[in-house]
Design a protein around this motif. Structure first.
Motif, mmCIF file in Angstrom:
data_model
loop_
_atom_site.group_PDB
_atom_site.id
_atom_site.type_symbol
_atom_site.label_atom_id
_atom_site.label_comp_id
_atom_site.label_asym_id
_atom_site.label_seq_id
_atom_site.Cartn_x
_atom_site.Cartn_y
_atom_site.Cartn_z
ATOM 1 N N GLU A 2 -18.945 97.145 78.426
ATOM 2 C CA GLU A 2 -20.199 96.370 78.401
ATOM 3 C C GLU A 2 -21.353 97.212 78.927
ATOM 4 N N PHE A 20 -25.261 90.222 78.098
ATOM 5 C CA PHE A 20 -24.622 89.597 79.265
ATOM 6 C C PHE A 20 -24.891 88.092 79.411
ATOM 7 N N ASP A 50 -27.285 93.063 88.364
ATOM 8 C CA ASP A 50 -27.917 93.083 87.044
ATOM 9 C C ASP A 50 -29.182 93.945 87.041
ATOM 10 N N TYR A 60 -24.833 98.662 76.920
ATOM 11 C CA TYR A 60 -26.220 98.410 77.333
ATOM 12 C C TYR A 60 -26.928 99.683 77.793
ATOM 13 N N PRO A 71 -19.705 93.651 85.314
ATOM 14 C CA PRO A 71 -19.355 93.947 83.923
ATOM 15 C C PRO A 71 -18.260 95.001 83.859
#
Ligand code: SF4
Ligand code: SF4
Lengths: 391, 97
Positions: free
Chosen positions: A186, A246, A145, A190, A182
């Motif tokens: 996705e 997320f 992340d 982002y 992801p």
């Protein structure tokens, strides 16, 4: 929706960088970073990732290549550890001064001598003031992340600074964990494509990195410092947006059972997970202890840290590196400076642990807690000590 | 004016102190560092261009007759041209004499 996979954290990190549609990777292998760049080179060689993988002869060249590639407008990634990071340091300062949004995973490892391939935060502290945004991951999901977030925040035109994700060598980099990766859509939602604000272009020549005479050097550093400080709200904002896409929320300072705690333990990195287990155990025994973890290391989260600590009577700050200032370790120095500026003076002791791959156990955190309470009762002067060391 | 002397506010600097105009070094007067200057004796000169090639500062330019003329705005007085001239046509002369 992405998929949940059981994967070595280094491999997951490489997969994430691949999902970010990186253009150029320049890297030199060094333990314990090796698996990240090895896997990226495989992704490129096997045709899964349309990027240039540039194998170089040293970390100094790795970062130099990244600087050139980023200046030409490429999304750029590298990774290193320890001695290699030290060799790279010269160019790290240049990358941030030139405002190039390079992303790097630093797999934290001790610095020689003696030679140690194992984890601590000596390399992280060596390069704490290179002008890079620096976050610290606690587990595999966070590595993934935070890497995605690093590209997003670094390339934001309000920021345009390079960003590092720190992860502990072996204890995190080589763990196999369930990680939610992801899917491409996705990630695209982002992370927009990188649009450089300035770039090297033969059609419109310009000079990156000119000489700065004494007449202008101070102004350049002032501009860089203003940009660095201005990155803080954007880091938080892009974390909030990450949560919207997320569902996982990150903050510059994370807390665990600290709201009503008399004693707070402060950690950074993967050891925080052990610390949570220790807090649970001590809470069950009736000790009012909580945990505060630094997620964002640079820029330092002064206000958020103060908010997290302001109710505490005593704080045990853990450092995973020697400071060699003759005083406290580097994290503790920062914490004390932060609280002093806000005229809040809790009792603080600094404990150095986990050097060169030595485990930090639940018992070590209990020991830290008990030592802190005892020394506060005795009225010992505030200071630092290395714990879990043979006399 | 401020920009020419380099005395700009931090707010006026381009991102990363990048110079977005090409050829900005041509504005830098490097000739005032010099303690000796090269003087060519055109009676000895064979127009070979070695001085032009070797000068690290691109000081020489060719005139219509094919001779190489120094531009003292840039010449640092390093003496390389005098050293390289195959005819010893260039002499280094003390500045201020
Ligand atoms: S003295 Fe040096 S700088 Fe001057 S013209 Fe000769 S070579 Fe060029
Ligand atoms: S190197 Fe000497 S001979 Fe050749 S062009 Fe220059 S001054 Fe003339």
């Amino acid at each position: 929706m992405g998929k949940r996979v059981g994967m070595e954290v280094s491999i997951a990190a490489a997969e994430m960088v691949g999902l970010c549609d990186v253009d150029v990777i320049a890297a030199y292998p060094i333990t314990p970073q090796t698996h990240i760049v090895e896997h990226l080179s495989e992704l490129v060689a096997d045709g899964h990732l349309d990027a240039e993988f540039i194998p170089v002869e040293s970390e100094h060249s790795a970062m130099s290549t990244c600087v050139g590639a980023a200046a030409a407008g490429a999304r750029t990634f590298t990774s290193t550890s320890s001695q290699g990071y030290a060799l790279m340091a010269e160019i790290c300062y240049i990358a941030s001064s030139l405002r190039l949004p390079i992303v790097m995973a630093v797999v934290n490892r001790a610095l020689s001598a003696p030679i140690s391939i194992w984890n601590d935060h000596a390399d992280l502290m060596m390069s704490r003031d290179t002008g890079w945004i620096q976050t610290v991951a606690e587990n595999g999901q966070e590595v993934v992340d935070l890497l995605l977030h690093a590209f997003r925040v670094a390339e934001d035109h309000r920021v345009l600074l390079p960003a590092i994700v720190n992860l502990d060598g072996f204890t995190l980099s080589h763990m196999i964990e369930p990680v939610l990766l992801p899917d491409e859509d996705e990630v695209k939602r982002y992370l927009p494509p990188y649009r450089p604000r300035l770039r090297l272009d033969p059609e419109k020549p310009m000079t990156f990195g000119p000489v700065g005479m004494p007449e202008v050097y101070t102004e350049v550093k002032k501009a860089q410092d203003e940009a660095f400080k201005a990155s803080y709200p954007v880091i938080v904002e892009t974390w909030d947006e990450f949560a919207k896409v997320f569902g996982r929320r990150y903050r510059p300072v994370e807390t665990y059972k600290s709201e009503d705690a008399d004693v707070i333990i402060l950690t950074m990195g993967s050891t925080s997970e052990t610390a949570m287990t220790a807090v649970d155990k001590m809470r069950a025994e009736g000790k009012k202890v909580g945990l505060v973890r630094l997620r964002l290391w640079r820029p330092f989260p002064f206000d958020e840290l103060y908010q997290a600590l302001k109710g505490a009577g005593a704080v045990a700050v853990m450092d995973r590196a020697m400071g060699f200032s003759g005083g406290a370790g580097p994290v503790c120095t920062e914490v004390k400076a932060c609280l002093y500026d806000r005229a809040f003076y809790p009792y603080i002791q600094n404990y150095v642990a986990g050097l060169g791959g030595r485990d930090i156990t639940v018992e070590n955190f209990e020991e830290i807690h008990d030592k802190l309470v005892a020394s506060m009762k005795r009225g010992d002067p505030m200071g630092y000590e290395i714990i879990n060391v043979r006399e | 004016m401020a920009k020419e002397t380099g005395a700009v506010s931090w707010k006026e600097l381009e991102l990363g102190c990048t110079l977005v105009e090409a050829g900005s070094a041509s504005k830098l007067k490097t000739g005032d560092w010099r303690s000796m200057r090269p003087v060519t004796d055109f009676d000895l000169c064979i127009k070979c261009g070695q001085c032009y090639i070797f000068c690290p500062d691109m000081v020489y330019s060719r005139n219509e007759e094919g001779y190489y003329i120094a531009n003292y705005y840039y010449c640092k007085g390093c003496g390389i041209c005098a050293r390289e001239c195959p005819k010893d046509a260039i002499k280094m002369v003390q500045e201020g004499d």
